[in-house]
Design a protein around this motif. Structure first.
Motif, short mmCIF file in Angstrom:
data_model
loop_
_atom_site.label_atom_id
_atom_site.label_comp_id
_atom_site.label_asym_id
_atom_site.label_seq_id
_atom_site.Cartn_x
_atom_site.Cartn_y
_atom_site.Cartn_z
N UNK A 793 15.75 -29.43 -36.82
CA UNK A 793 15.40 -29.52 -38.23
C UNK A 793 14.56 -28.32 -38.66
N UNK A 794 13.72 -27.85 -37.77
CA UNK A 794 12.84 -26.71 -38.08
C UNK A 794 13.62 -25.43 -38.29
N UNK A 795 14.53 -25.12 -37.36
CA UNK A 795 15.23 -23.84 -37.52
C UNK A 795 16.30 -23.92 -38.61
N UNK A 796 16.91 -25.11 -38.81
CA UNK A 796 17.92 -25.22 -39.87
C UNK A 796 17.29 -25.28 -41.26
N UNK A 934 14.10 -25.76 -48.49
CA UNK A 934 13.90 -25.76 -47.03
C UNK A 934 13.57 -27.16 -46.52
N UNK A 935 12.70 -27.87 -47.23
CA UNK A 935 12.32 -29.23 -46.83
C UNK A 935 13.54 -30.15 -46.90
N UNK A 936 14.39 -29.94 -47.90
CA UNK A 936 15.61 -30.74 -48.01
C UNK A 936 16.49 -30.55 -46.79
N UNK A 937 16.71 -29.32 -46.37
CA UNK A 937 17.52 -29.05 -45.17
C UNK A 937 16.84 -29.62 -43.92
N UNK A 938 15.53 -29.58 -43.88
CA UNK A 938 14.76 -30.16 -42.77
C UNK A 938 15.03 -31.66 -42.67
N UNK A 939 14.98 -32.34 -43.81
CA UNK A 939 15.18 -33.80 -43.83
C UNK A 939 16.62 -34.19 -43.52
N UNK A 940 17.56 -33.33 -43.88
CA UNK A 940 18.97 -33.65 -43.62
C UNK A 940 19.27 -33.73 -42.13
N UNK A 941 18.45 -33.11 -41.30
CA UNK A 941 18.68 -33.10 -39.86
C UNK A 941 17.98 -34.25 -39.14
N UNK A 942 17.17 -34.99 -39.87
CA UNK A 942 16.43 -36.10 -39.25
C UNK A 942 16.81 -37.40 -39.95
#
Length: 1050
Positions: A793-796, A934-942
């Motif tokens: 989630x961090x790198x994506x 960026x936070x949206x992409x972070x949440x999409x992975x979790x």
């Protein structure tokens, strides 16, 4: 390439004299007997003429109300049919050859005239007019494409000729049984509005008349019935909007692209009409850019053997030398000839938007997509196009995310070319580290992707060549000569590297100073600027933002009143426009300076204000800008004279790279015969100035070690996450191919590179972003690295590793009690962490804003650990015993600013309410929009954060545009900001479709302060965005309709 057979269509002709005359001649010579009889049977000329040239539903049948109700017409048709079926074979043969010969000669004439014209006349379909001709292209073209004579024929005549043509050609190519089958289908073929002509092979064969009578024996429908059916269908059919001339042009363009593609793929020296591109590209550069010919160095560079062999290339020339044009031609070669996607990386959002606007018009004309990746815009991974190729124009950060997504989806080989502007930025902080990471991944993951880097300020090129595995080209060419001067006291010196001091005397300043002016302007700025303005333009680079405003105010105070008269009305219009932008408010400094043609330019302006000032300067309404160093690397605003107010940027002495960037703005190609730069130096800094002028450019060094969380650690995390390297040995191998690996003997002196890698991997494992385990393969134990869900989630999400754990904890805590009565809680979670350190809250304002919140919103502050009692005590100056995290308090204060901004959508009023500069508020808004993405992409992975996905999608959109909902569709267009969107909306352009179909000339008339160039760019950008959305929907439809290959039982 075999050309498709010419196609015929029904056409409602415009009433031009030329067309009517042409049609009349055609009808008198090649019309069917029925048509000739109608023409000669009396009546006035215009009526007879209309019968031949107008086949619209309204008047196609002339004076007959119904052809079914008029026996005489049908009888004439029947008699004519029988008469011609029983005629002698030689008469039929003669008639048939005459008809076909005339038609074919018309087609060949049109084709020859079109293909031999070197500069094509570009015809565009329009709703109101059949065609619009570009005036410039008409001047350049010696020939005009000739309309096919068949365009002006009514369908009934086309039917007759088609019948003769089909019958005569059929007998030569088919046996008797085949002819019988074809004759039965003849009516269906004849009714088709396209392609009744034979192909090339049939067209060159002699016409056999005997087949006419043979085929007639097998007819099941008479010619009369066919005519009835065809005329009925034609009366109901809509007129086709596609011009045959345009089809032929597109066919020629397609053939040129095909030929160019084959040529590019070969190693031949002969590369076609325009560097392997269709000649239309050359016409477009002339039309859109005014570029007639290339500079000699540009030609030499494009002809380099390394480019022909698709090797990587670095090229370096002085600013304004024309580097970008070479890159654009290489980009078009990749898109059109090799049919690969292209990534163009630019340093700033404003430059990305400018380039999107500039290249959208090329995309519309040449059939490729231009996609913007800047701020919160951009899709990861990008949509996979089946037909059109895409040009991704991205900032450094968005380019990195795009490359990651392509590697992850195994589509990196779709990227045929990467172009990097300002390559020297590799050596500039965290952004340089991210650029290095992006390029290193491309080099390691794809052997088919070519990299082109360009810059005006490169020194240690050998290191960069080794890193990028690239050839190098350089030239000192500059279209306008640059003369460098240094002013010390009242004396101006010319720079001269041949002398010991580096300076040679040039002149004394000749300007009479009063005692008051001498005190106000000890550096003689007024004397220097009045030598060039208002006739020419001038830039003054100042060390700080405040100094910019002071210099602008000081200069206008001592200018003569005659300066106000220069373009006075346009300057008053600019002031009025700036007031509209600020909802009635305008900066007092700008209000004072603009009447004299002077303004300042720095990050304290809003986006709308900055755009308006830049446009006014480019148009010559403003002749002097006092600006900071950021303008030197930003949008292209050249000047006759560039003045450096002091050899400092803030408190740091000027670097050679910065100096070169600034003075590079001097001299405008095609306008000035020479450019001048003047560096103002105090006596105490004279030795530093000498060193600056005579020193070489600074070297470019890797920043991976200096920026650990955004550099080395971020790279290691993504390498494992993308499975580029999953063991320590593989990581070591990859790192040797980076710029750091090339320069490791210079940068990692305390520790070896392998030790730095080992420490970095251990740090990531401690943070819970990576895991390590032993794996046995072929009896050999290997320590394999895997990424954790948090690490992925961090790198994506492109989250700074310094804040990833904190962000996770705050999002997790939000799940326990997320306050959704308003978006304040969400805004806190998307407020950038790095801005909190520069925030100094005004506690009285803090308390006042807190008091205006609802009870539920005040609860957000309690949840975060910032109680009202703490804010009250800070505001009253009392000692605070309760331990409150100042970072959280500062971040909540910035959330209040964003919350108010989304409610009021007015930067001016919010900046006054919080006692902040409007530029700071604008920067906060832009940063929050980007971080929310960026936070949206972070949440999409979790998976645990699924609830945030929908909420953050909408919030990101609100932060990106920060306007009323109805303006958002217009602001999606590149370059359309809030002020322009309001103008367009009020003028009736309320949707993207409205803009895409707008007439630029109409836009110029109805929209204030809009030039023709800007109007054309807006329309092109809207068309491109509309095309992009339509393509995306089409891809989605095709994917849904795709038949699965693994259906059970098949």
């Amino acid at each position: 390439m075999a050309e498709p057979g010419p196609a015929v269509r029904r056409k409602s002709c415009p009433g031009s004299v030329r067309k009517r005359r042409q049609a009349l001649v055609v009808c008198s010579t090649v019309c069917s007997p029925v048509a000739r009889k109608k023409l000669s049977s009396g009546g006035e000329g215009p009526a007879a003429e209309a019968t031949c040239i107008n086949d619209s539903e309204e008047d196609m049948f002339g004076d007959y109300d119904s052809f079914y109700g008029n026996d005489s017409l049908l009888a004439q048709i029947d008699d004519t049919e029988h008469e011609h079926l029983h005629d002698r074979n030689k008469d039929i043969k003669a008639d048939g050859e005459l008809i076909l010969g005339n038609l074919q000669s018309g087609i060949y004439q049109e084709k020859d005239n079109f293909s031999t014209s070197e500069n094509m006349v570009i015809l565009k379909a329009d709703k109101e007019d059949a065609f619009e001709m570009n005036k410039n292209d008409l001047l350049d073209s010696n020939q005009e494409p000739t309309e096919s004579i068949s365009d002006d024929l009514p369908s009934s005549q086309l039917l007759y000729f088609a019948k003769l043509n089909e019958l005569s050609s059929g007998s030569r190519t088919s046996p008797l049984s085949e002819r019988k089958r074809k004759c039965k289908k003849s009516s269906d073929k004849i009714r088709s509005p396209l392609s009744f002509y034979p192909d090339d092979e049939h067209r060159n064969r002699p016409t056999d008349v005997s087949s006419h009578s043979n085929c007639a024996l097998f007819k099941t429908d008479s010619l009369k019935d066919n005519l009835k059916s065809a005329m009925t269908g034609n009366a109901k059919a809509q007129t086709l909007q596609v011009s045959k001339t345009k089809q032929l042009k597109e066919a020629v363009l397609s053939e040129e692209i095909c030929v160019a593609r084959k040529t590019i793929e070969s190693s031949s020296v002969d590369i076609g009409p325009f560097y392997g591109l269709p000649s239309k590209v050359k016409d477009l550069f002339r039309q859109f850019r005014g570029i007639e010919t290339l500079y000699e160095w540009q030609h030499d560079c494009l002809m380099l053997e390394s480019l022909q062999q698709r090797k990587n290339l670095i090229y370096s020339l002085p600013t304004s030398g024309g580097k970008t044009l070479v890159a654009e031609i290489i980009i078009l070669q990749e898109l059109l000839c090799r049919r690969k996607d292209v990534l163009m990386i630019l340093p700033y959002v404003a430059i990305v938007q400018e380039k999107v606007r500039g290249l959208s018009s090329f995309g519309i004309e040449l059939g490729f997509l231009v996609e913007e990746y800047a701020g919160s815009k951009g899709r990861f991974p990008p949509i996979k196009r089946r037909i059109k190729r895409s040009l991704y124009i991205a900032t450094i950060e968005k380019g990195h995310g795009l490359v990651n997504s392509l590697i992850e989806t195994k589509r990196i080989d779709d990227l045929g070319l990467v172009v990097v502007d300002e390559l020297h930025m590799l050596g500039e902080g965290s952004r340089g580290a991210m650029l290095e990471i992006t390029l290193a991944k491309i080099l390691y993951s794809s052997k088919n992707t070519q990299i082109i880097g360009m810059s005006a300020t490169l020194n240690n090129v050998e290191d960069l060549q080794k890193f990028l595995q690239a050839e190098y080209y350089t030239n000192n060419f500059r279209p306008v000569e640059l003369k460098e001067y240094v002013k010390i006291g009242g004396t101006v010196y010319a720079t001269d590297s041949k002398t010991e001091s580096g300076f040679t005397f040039s002149r004394f300043l000749n300007f009479k100073y009063s005692s008051n002016l001498q005190k106000a302007d000890p550096d003689h700025i007024v004397a220097l600027v009045t030598e060039v303005i208002p006739k020419y333009s001038c830039l003054i680079f100042c060390p700080t933002k405040k100094n910019c405003e002071n210099v602008a105010s000081m200069v206008c105070k001592y200018l003569k009143k005659e300066f106000r008269a220069h373009r006075e009305k346009e300057k008053q219009d600019l002031i009025k426009h700036l007031k509209n932008i600020g909802n009635g408010s305008i900066c007092s400094v700008l209000k004072q300076t603009i009447p004299y043609g002077i303004a300042y330019h720095h990050s304290g302006l809003t986006n709308d204000e900055r755009r308006s000032v830049e446009e006014a300067y480019s148009a010559g309404v403003l002749c002097l800008l006092a600006c900071t160093a950021t303008l030197a690397a930003g949008v292209n605003l050249p000047a006759r004279r560039v003045i450096l107010r002091a050899p400092y940027v803030a408190n740091d002495f000027l670097k050679k790279n910065q100096y070169k960037q600034m003075i590079g703005r001097a001299g405008r190609a095609g306008i000035d015969s020479a450019g001048e730069s003047i560096l103002i130096v105090q006596e105490k800094d004279k030795h530093l100035a000498q060193r600056l002028v005579n020193s070489p450019l600074e070297n470019c060094y890797s920043n991976l070690l200096l920026e650990l969380t955004k550099g080395m650690h971020s790279l290691l995390l993504s390498l494992v996450g993308l499975k580029i390297a999953v063991t320590r040995e593989e990581v070591n191998t990859f790192m040797c191919s980076t710029l750091l690996g090339v320069q490791q003997h210079l940068l990692s002196k305390e520790k070896s590179l392998s030790e730095v890698i080992k420490d970095g991997l251990e740090h990531l494992i401690e943070k819970g972003l990576l895991e390590g385990r032993m794996s046995e393969k072929n009896h050999n134990s290997k320590y394999t690295l895997t990424i954790t869900p948090l690490g992925r989630a961090t790198y994506k999400g492109s989250i700074d590793l310094a804040y990833c754990n904190l962000l996770y904890r705050e999002l997790k805590k939000g799940l326990e009690g997320l306050v959704l009565e308003s978006n304040l809680h969400l805004l806190y979670l998307t407020t950038p962490y790095d801005l909190t350190f520069s925030c100094n809250p005004d506690w009285m304002i803090y308390l006042r804003q807190f008091g205006q919140l609802s009870a539920a919103e005040q609860k957000v502050a309690d949840i975060l650990g910032v109680p009202e009692s703490f804010i009250t005590k800070k505001a009253s100056g009392q000692a605070v015993r309760k331990n409150v995290d100042s970072t959280v308090a500062n971040r909540l204060y910035l959330s209040f600013v964003l919350y108010t901004l989304l409610k009021e959508t007015n930067i001016w009023s919010v900046s006054e309410k919080f006692n902040m500069s409007r530029g700071y508020v604008q920067n906060l808004l832009n940063s929050a929009a980007s971080f929310a993405s960026c936070v949206l992409h972070f949440c999409e992975e979790l998976e645990e954060f699924w609830v945030y996905k929908a909420l953050l999608t909408e919030l990101t959109k609100q932060l990106t545009y920060c306007v009323k909902t109805e303006l958002i569709p217009l602001m999606e267009v590149a370059g359309v900001l809030e002020a322009r969107a309001k103008q367009l909306y009020n003028a009736g352009y309320k949707t993207l479709a409205h803009l895409a179909n707008a007439n630029p000339e109409t836009l110029v008339r109805v929209i204030e302060h809009l030039s023709r160039r800007q109007a054309r760019q807006i329309v092109s950008s809207a068309k491109m965005l509309l095309s992009e959305k339509a393509e995306a929907l089409q891809e989605e439809v095709e994917e849904l309709l795709k038949v699965p290959t693994d259906i059970p039982g098949t």
